[in-house]
Scaffold this active site. Sequence first.
Site, PDB file in Angstrom:
ATOM      1  N   HIS A 271      -6.740  -2.085   8.564  1.00 26.05           N
ATOM      2  CA  HIS A 271      -8.162  -2.295   8.903  1.00 26.05           C
ATOM      3  C   HIS A 271      -8.672  -1.063   9.638  1.00 26.05           C
ATOM      4  O   HIS A 271      -7.946  -0.447  10.405  1.00 26.05           O
ATOM      5  CB  HIS A 271      -8.324  -3.530   9.817  1.00 26.05           C
ATOM      6  CG  HIS A 271      -9.722  -4.045   9.846  1.00 26.05           C
ATOM      7  ND1 HIS A 271     -10.685  -3.486  10.660  1.00 26.05           N
ATOM      8  CD2 HIS A 271     -10.338  -5.015   9.131  1.00 26.05           C
ATOM      9  CE1 HIS A 271     -11.825  -4.126  10.462  1.00 26.05           C
ATOM     10  NE2 HIS A 271     -11.647  -5.051   9.539  1.00 26.05           N
ATOM     11  N   ASP A 328      -8.400 -10.776   4.630  1.00 27.14           N
ATOM     12  CA  ASP A 328      -8.253 -11.060   3.193  1.00 27.14           C
ATOM     13  C   ASP A 328      -6.851 -11.470   2.790  1.00 27.14           C
ATOM     14  O   ASP A 328      -6.623 -11.860   1.640  1.00 27.14           O
ATOM     15  CB  ASP A 328      -8.664  -9.810   2.386  1.00 27.14           C
ATOM     16  CG  ASP A 328     -10.150  -9.534   2.527  1.00 27.14           C
ATOM     17  OD1 ASP A 328     -10.519  -8.381   2.824  1.00 27.14           O
ATOM     18  OD2 ASP A 328     -10.933 -10.488   2.382  1.00 27.14           O
TER      19      ASP A 328
HETATM   20  C1  SDX Z   1     -12.348  -5.976   4.920  1.00 28.52           C
HETATM   21  O1  SDX Z   1     -14.655  -2.997   8.129  1.00 28.52           O
HETATM   22  C2  SDX Z   1     -14.536  -4.295   8.154  1.00 28.52           C
HETATM   23  O2  SDX Z   1     -14.755  -4.954   9.162  1.00 28.52           O
HETATM   24  C3  SDX Z   1     -14.127  -4.957   6.837  1.00 28.52           C
HETATM   25  C4  SDX Z   1     -13.838  -6.435   6.900  1.00 28.52           C
HETATM   26  C5  SDX Z   1     -15.084  -7.257   7.181  1.00 28.52           C
HETATM   27  O3  SDX Z   1     -14.941  -8.368   7.720  1.00 28.52           O
HETATM   28  O4  SDX Z   1     -16.186  -6.824   6.745  1.00 28.52           O
HETATM   29  O5  SDX Z   1     -12.882  -6.683   7.926  1.00 28.52           O
HETATM   30  C6  SDX Z   1     -13.275  -6.953   5.564  1.00 28.52           C
HETATM   31  O6  SDX Z   1     -12.771  -5.169   4.134  1.00 28.52           O
HETATM   32  C7  SDX Z   1     -10.893  -6.007   5.315  1.00 28.52           C
HETATM   33  C8  SDX Z   1     -10.064  -4.860   4.627  1.00 28.52           C
HETATM   34  C9  SDX Z   1      -9.732  -5.308   3.211  1.00 28.52           C
HETATM   35  N1  SDX Z   1      -9.108  -4.212   2.450  1.00 28.52           N
HETATM   36  C10 SDX Z   1      -7.807  -4.207   2.151  1.00 28.52           C
HETATM   37  O7  SDX Z   1      -7.007  -5.052   2.506  1.00 28.52           O
HETATM   38  C11 SDX Z   1      -7.370  -3.033   1.264  1.00 28.52           C
HETATM   39  C12 SDX Z   1      -6.071  -2.411   1.800  1.00 28.52           C
HETATM   40  N2  SDX Z   1      -6.359  -1.766   3.056  1.00 28.52           N
HETATM   41  C13 SDX Z   1      -6.556  -0.307   3.040  1.00 28.52           C
HETATM   42  O8  SDX Z   1      -7.185   0.153   1.879  1.00 28.52           O
HETATM   43  C14 SDX Z   1      -7.091   0.232   4.358  1.00 28.52           C
HETATM   44  O9  SDX Z   1      -6.291  -0.286   5.343  1.00 28.52           O
HETATM   45  C15 SDX Z   1      -8.556  -0.005   4.735  1.00 28.52           C
HETATM   46  C16 SDX Z   1      -9.482   0.405   3.650  1.00 28.52           C
HETATM   47  C17 SDX Z   1      -8.786  -1.433   5.074  1.00 28.52           C
HETATM   48  C18 SDX Z   1      -8.829   0.835   5.975  1.00 28.52           C
HETATM   49  O10 SDX Z   1      -8.683   2.150   5.617  1.00 28.52           O
HETATM   50  P1  SDX Z   1      -8.902   3.355   6.680  1.00 28.52           P
HETATM   51  O11 SDX Z   1      -9.324   2.823   8.007  1.00 28.52           O
HETATM   52  O12 SDX Z   1      -9.762   4.393   6.024  1.00 28.52           O
HETATM   53  O13 SDX Z   1      -7.449   3.871   6.923  1.00 28.52           O
HETATM   54  P2  SDX Z   1      -6.760   5.002   6.079  1.00 28.52           P
HETATM   55  O14 SDX Z   1      -6.949   4.769   4.608  1.00 28.52           O
HETATM   56  O15 SDX Z   1      -7.171   6.316   6.662  1.00 28.52           O
HETATM   57  O16 SDX Z   1      -5.201   4.706   6.403  1.00 28.52           O
HETATM   58  C19 SDX Z   1      -4.553   5.279   7.526  1.00 28.52           C
HETATM   59  C20 SDX Z   1      -3.098   5.426   7.079  1.00 28.52           C
HETATM   60  C21 SDX Z   1      -2.971   6.233   5.778  1.00 28.52           C
HETATM   61  O17 SDX Z   1      -1.653   6.793   5.775  1.00 28.52           O
HETATM   62  P3  SDX Z   1      -1.474   8.351   6.280  1.00 28.52           P
HETATM   63  O18 SDX Z   1      -2.475   9.186   5.498  1.00 28.52           O
HETATM   64  O19 SDX Z   1      -1.782   8.323   7.780  1.00 28.52           O
HETATM   65  O20 SDX Z   1      -0.052   8.682   5.982  1.00 28.52           O
HETATM   66  O21 SDX Z   1      -2.562   4.113   6.778  1.00 28.52           O
HETATM   67  C22 SDX Z   1      -2.226   4.056   5.394  1.00 28.52           C
HETATM   68  C23 SDX Z   1      -2.992   5.167   4.709  1.00 28.52           C
HETATM   69  O22 SDX Z   1      -2.312   5.592   3.525  1.00 28.52           O
HETATM   70  N3  SDX Z   1      -2.664   2.727   4.916  1.00 28.52           N
HETATM   71  C24 SDX Z   1      -2.002   1.947   4.058  1.00 28.52           C
HETATM   72  C25 SDX Z   1      -2.743   0.761   3.944  1.00 28.52           C
HETATM   73  N4  SDX Z   1      -3.843   0.861   4.714  1.00 28.52           N
HETATM   74  C26 SDX Z   1      -3.792   2.076   5.308  1.00 28.52           C
HETATM   75  N5  SDX Z   1      -0.841   2.146   3.384  1.00 28.52           N
HETATM   76  C27 SDX Z   1      -0.438   1.123   2.577  1.00 28.52           C
HETATM   77  N6  SDX Z   1      -1.122  -0.051   2.435  1.00 28.52           N
HETATM   78  C28 SDX Z   1      -2.269  -0.261   3.096  1.00 28.52           C
HETATM   79  N7  SDX Z   1      -2.938  -1.406   2.956  1.00 28.52           N
END
Ligand code: SDX
Length: 388
Positions: A271, A328
């Site tokens: 998140h 989710d």
């Molecule tokens: C919602 O914003 C809100 O409030 C949203 C929400 C709401 O109520 O409106 O809460 C609802 O959208 C919840 C999120 C649902 N999405 C998912 O579950 C999809 C999977 N999650 C990821 O795509 C990710 O965690 C996000 C999109 C939710 C957040 O992404 P960020 O904040 O841009 O973080 P990032 O992509 O920069 O990740 C930081 C690190 C990265 O690794 P490094 O580059 O540091 O090595 O964490 C890793 C990412 O690769 N990472 C993950 C991961 N989420 C982040 N690696 C594997 N699986 C994941 N799910």
Amino acid sequence: LSGVITLDPGYKNSGACKSEITFLDGELGILRYRGYSIEDLAEKSHFLEVSYLLIFGNLPSAETLEQFENDIRRFTLVSEEMKIIIDGFPRTAHPMGVLSALTSALTAFHPKSVDVNNEKDMYDAICKTIAKFLVIATWTYRKSMGYPLNYYDNTIGYVENFMSLMFKLPTGPYAVNPVIVDALDKLFILHADHEQNCSTSTVRMVGSSHAGLFASISSGVSALWGPLHGGANQAVLEMLEEIHASGGDADKYLAKAKDKDDPFRLMGFGHRVYKNFDPRAKIIKKAADDVLATLGVNDPILEIAKKLEAAALEDEYFKSRNLYPNVDFYSGIIYRALGIPTDMFTVLFAIGRLPGWIAQWKEMRENKEPIGRPRQVYTGYPLRDYVK
Ligand code: SDX
């Protein structure tokens, strides 16, 4: 460029506005609507009461809530011509795409632009949106199944109507299971607002140009559809079903999620703000246990989800990045137990999020926020002559 432009891709470190609606603390895993904890509201309140709280700022008295519910009932009929629009879609169209289009189409039938400074105009537009959005949201399911479209029943409640609109047969009454209504009511409350998330920021951005309420909500539906945002609840179930079909090997999928060369992400994990447990995920996980037990549903997918969660929470990659289950991760397991098809999960997220979108749009307009127009850092060609 006059002054220095600081780039902040994804607005990870930018505040877009001041707001009195929702408070969340990502470190402590705190979420409050207008100062009330999500735990209290999920336990003690109901979805339309929480909708009123988010939009108007305070919990309504019993009389005010009854008036609000009656005022919503005034607008539960949707123009019959809207059926001609939905008939133009193929049954295979994703419900979120149909919902976004139908929401925008409501402007054609209710062209009077919303004057936020006219209290009655604003109140009627809010009641109209809440009433009609629920009906057209369920029409996307009925259309995908080739079923006749149902009408809102003003003799039963809002959440009861969701189930009736979705599943009622053309003849005879529809008996709604109170366990299902309670579960949906709680889920809609938990999804109702979440400060400046992607879809809410989109609603505020579109509304900042003074585009109408329906057009702004329609843009929020489109933003929510993405699998990185609300679309994740559908993606989680598809991921869990794939893990189940391949023998339940959670570790293989954890390895894929950690592999930088693999685009696979562990859906329902991570998140932008919560670097601790998403408080909603905790409540939904418990609700999943309760609802499935009460309904006598024994879904192997729930056990796979728990196994996956436990393995990820122990894994250095996820721990070092503060990746926890989000809203989710478990919600789709409950929707599935209620007989909701997977491609409707994000539509349910939109139904829950609607009062938050309305509240934020109203606040933005009442605060006379300027039109949203960020700058950029140009990295393209310098001046070049046109030579053919
Ligand atoms: C919602 O914003 C809100 O409030 C949203 C929400 C709401 O109520 O409106 O809460 C609802 O959208 C919840 C999120 C649902 N999405 C998912 O579950 C999809 C999977 N999650 C990821 O795509 C990710 O965690 C996000 C999109 C939710 C957040 O992404 P960020 O904040 O841009 O973080 P990032 O992509 O920069 O990740 C930081 C690190 C990265 O690794 P490094 O580059 O540091 O090595 O964490 C890793 C990412 O690769 N990472 C993950 C991961 N989420 C982040 N690696 C594997 N699986 C994941 N799910």
